[in-house]
Design a protein around this motif. Structure first.
Motif, mmCIF file in Angstrom:
data_model
loop_
_atom_site.group_PDB
_atom_site.id
_atom_site.type_symbol
_atom_site.label_atom_id
_atom_site.label_comp_id
_atom_site.label_asym_id
_atom_site.label_seq_id
_atom_site.Cartn_x
_atom_site.Cartn_y
_atom_site.Cartn_z
ATOM 1 N N GLU A 158 -11.210 6.883 10.731
ATOM 2 C CA GLU A 158 -10.156 5.879 10.608
ATOM 3 C C GLU A 158 -10.778 4.497 10.428
ATOM 4 N N TRP A 159 -11.884 4.270 11.095
ATOM 5 C CA TRP A 159 -12.668 3.033 10.972
ATOM 6 C C TRP A 159 -13.059 2.822 9.498
ATOM 7 N N GLU B 69 -2.169 -7.000 8.051
ATOM 8 C CA GLU B 69 -1.752 -5.855 8.858
ATOM 9 C C GLU B 69 -2.910 -4.885 9.066
ATOM 10 N N TYR B 70 -3.624 -4.569 7.998
ATOM 11 C CA TYR B 70 -4.763 -3.646 8.092
ATOM 12 C C TYR B 70 -5.948 -4.292 8.805
ATOM 13 N N SER B 71 -6.103 -5.602 8.645
ATOM 14 C CA SER B 71 -7.187 -6.303 9.355
ATOM 15 C C SER B 71 -6.993 -6.218 10.860
ATOM 16 N N THR B 72 -5.740 -6.356 11.284
ATOM 17 C CA THR B 72 -5.430 -6.251 12.718
ATOM 18 C C THR B 72 -5.741 -4.847 13.234
ATOM 19 N N ALA B 73 -5.351 -3.835 12.444
ATOM 20 C CA ALA B 73 -5.627 -2.449 12.844
ATOM 21 C C ALA B 73 -7.132 -2.201 12.921
ATOM 22 N N LEU B 74 -7.880 -2.725 11.950
ATOM 23 C CA LEU B 74 -9.338 -2.553 11.950
ATOM 24 C C LEU B 74 -9.964 -3.261 13.148
ATOM 25 N N ALA B 75 -9.470 -4.453 13.469
ATOM 26 C CA ALA B 75 -10.011 -5.201 14.607
ATOM 27 C C ALA B 75 -9.842 -4.428 15.912
ATOM 28 N N LYS B 76 -8.687 -3.772 16.059
ATOM 29 C CA LYS B 76 -8.451 -2.974 17.264
ATOM 30 C C LYS B 76 -9.448 -1.818 17.350
ATOM 31 N N ILE B 77 -9.685 -1.172 16.209
ATOM 32 C CA ILE B 77 -10.636 -0.056 16.183
ATOM 33 C C ILE B 77 -12.039 -0.545 16.519
ATOM 34 N N GLU B 78 -12.449 -1.648 15.909
ATOM 35 C CA GLU B 78 -13.813 -2.160 16.136
ATOM 36 C C GLU B 78 -13.984 -2.654 17.563
ATOM 37 N N ASN B 79 -12.935 -3.228 18.142
ATOM 38 C CA ASN B 79 -13.023 -3.649 19.549
ATOM 39 C C ASN B 79 -13.221 -2.446 20.467
ATOM 40 N N LEU C 235 -20.169 1.037 22.354
ATOM 41 C CA LEU C 235 -21.507 0.870 21.781
ATOM 42 C C LEU C 235 -22.180 -0.416 22.238
ATOM 43 N N ASN C 236 -21.416 -1.299 22.890
ATOM 44 C CA ASN C 236 -21.944 -2.540 23.479
ATOM 45 C C ASN C 236 -22.443 -3.547 22.448
ATOM 46 N N MET C 237 -22.186 -3.344 21.195
ATOM 47 C CA MET C 237 -22.512 -4.320 20.164
ATOM 48 C C MET C 237 -21.795 -3.938 18.875
ATOM 49 N N LYS C 238 -21.765 -4.864 17.917
ATOM 50 C CA LYS C 238 -21.061 -4.612 16.669
ATOM 51 C C LYS C 238 -21.882 -3.707 15.765
ATOM 52 N N PHE C 239 -21.196 -2.744 15.143
ATOM 53 C CA PHE C 239 -21.841 -1.792 14.247
ATOM 54 C C PHE C 239 -21.020 -1.658 12.968
#
Length: 469
Positions: A193-194, A248-258, A264-268
């Protein structure tokens, strides 16, 4: 021609910019593969660690069950002094010192009980009125073997605790895999989904750039009196519509990445190629009717049934009376010398019989095992029916999604061909611009639909693989 030139140039520049490698912060973000992501989730997720608790308890229960075969050591001693009276010798003082030590052990495989005991007694007589003081010594060593004949024959009851604990450990190991499968299912889908939202945002970004290019072109034409204001407003509305969808999709992606960053303790960044690979595997999968008996769910129920049958057998044995045969050998001596040898031997052979009339406890245990076996048989049939139902659902869902994908691809091809014709007619002033904008919007929507259908097929495939493994 000039309008076509500017539009082509703008489209080429936007495509070139999109094709450039990521820079700045995004370029510095680490890459996490799908396998590494799932491994990290397994290592860190509290739910999985909690699931492991039952396995650790089952392992500890095996050690506890071995206690039936432990060696038991008994020892003790006593000193006593008293005054005695005898018609022949008169009164005297008698002091006695005793000591004993024993070892006993049960041989679990056969139910045999072995025991040995050492006894030592020293008795001193003093203050006689007619005879001299004297002391006697009574050492002895005995060895006893007791063997059950009916109840606990060949250690059937004694072996139960350890064997049952081993069977429970095997059951808990399979449960652990099944529970983890349920937990990990969501995270497997989350990775794809990411990727999905990243792909959708890339597509929308391209649509936004193209829409803005068209918007700018029409604005120039309006100023030049070559186009009407309503054409410009439709182009603006189209851009805003794309931008709203992008947010709308940016918000959904942000939730997934958060959520992912939390574990993972860091951005990937994900490896986007795995999306295509798993989609191809999902699309080419035949979704065959896998036999339920080969799944972990069936294995779990088979192990549980095996354990209940074993419990039933032991419960049946517990209904029998206890009949033990034994033999005992004792070497002893009675002497007035402290270092006297053990030169006398006693033998004994016998049996011990115990029977509980009614034996409600054993009968209750047997009945409970029979009820649980019956209940498990019903549960097995119910689980089998559920398995077949889900298998059919995943098969039908995959077939339906594949048909939708084929249809969507055909529609997309038709729309793209339609757009080329409409653009040509618009340049020839044979068609209103609204038709071009509507078709471009339809193409963008169809591309999103195709990506979401691909993800839906991947989701279905993940569920299918979890079911049949």
């Amino acid at each position: 021609m000039r309008d076509l030139f500017f539009k082509t140039l703008a489209f080429t520049m936007s495509a070139f910019l999109l094709s450039l490698p990521l820079s700045g912060q995004e370029q510095d973000r680490n890459i996490v593969t799908y396998d590494d992501f799932i491994k990290h989730i397994k290592d860190t997720l509290p739910e999985i660690k909690s699931n492991k608790t039952d396995v650790l308890i089952a392992e500890n229960d095996i050690k506890k069950a071995k206690s039936a075969g432990d060696i038991t050591v008994d020892a003790g001693g006593e000193y006593s002094s008293q005054e005695q009276y005898n018609i022949t010798t008169g009164s005297c003082d008698v002091s006695t010192s005793t000591f004993y030590a024993g070892l006993s052990k049960k041989l679990i495989p056969t139910g045999t009980k072995l025991s040995t005991e050492f006894n030592y007694a020293k008795t001193s007589y003093s203050n006689f009125s007619t005879i001299s003081d004297y002391t006697t010594y009574e050492p002895s060593v005995s060895f006893k073997i007791s063997q059950p004949i009916l109840y606990n024959f060949l250690g059937k009851v004694d072996k139960y605790s350890e064997k049952n604990a081993e069977m429970q450990l095997e059951i808990e190991n399979v449960k652990f895999l099944e529970n983890n499968k349920s937990v990990l299912n969501a995270y497997k889908k989350l990775y794809f989904e990411w990727i999905l939202y990243k792909k959708l945002l890339n597509n929308l970004n391209e649509s936004i750039q193209n829409s803005k290019t068209l918007e700018a072109q029409i604005k120039r034409q309006v100023k030049a009196g070559l186009s009407d204001n309503d054409d410009f407003q439709k182009a603006v509305t189209s851009t805003l519509s794309f931008e709203s969808k992008y947010e709308e999709y940016s918000t959904a992606l942000a939730k997934i990445e958060n959520e992912i960053e939390l574990y993972l303790n860091m951005k990937f960044e994900p490896v986007t190629a795995v999306f295509k690979n798993l989609f191809n595997e999902s699309y080419n999968c035949a979704y065959n009717n896998v036999n339920f008996s080969s799944t972990n769910s069936a294995r779990l129920m088979d192990l549980t049934m095996k354990n209940l049958n074993y419990t039933k057998e032991v419960s049946e044995n517990q209904l029998l009376p206890e009949l033990n045969v034994y033999t005992q050998l004792t070497r002893k001596n009675i002497s007035d010398e402290a270092a006297a040898g053990l030169d006398k031997t006693d033998y004994s052979i016998g049996f011990e019989f115990t029977y509980n009339i009614g034996n409600n406890s054993a009968e209750s245990d047997l009945r409970e095992a029979e009820i649980r076996l019956q209940d498990l048989n019903y549960e097995y049939k119910s689980t089998l029916n559920t398995y077949k139902k889900k298998l059919s659902e995943y098969n039908a869902s995959a077939a339906g999604t594949k048909k939708l994908l084929k249809n969507a691809a055909k529609v997309l091809g038709a729309l793209e061909s339609q757009l080329k014709t409409e653009q040509k007619k618009y340049k020839q002033a044979r068609l209103n611009l609204s038709y071009v904008i509507e078709t471009e919007n339809s193409i963008a929507t169809k591309k999103i639909e195709i990506m979401e259908l691909k993800y839906s097929l991947i989701e279905n495939f993940i569920d299918f693989m979890d079911l049949v493994n």
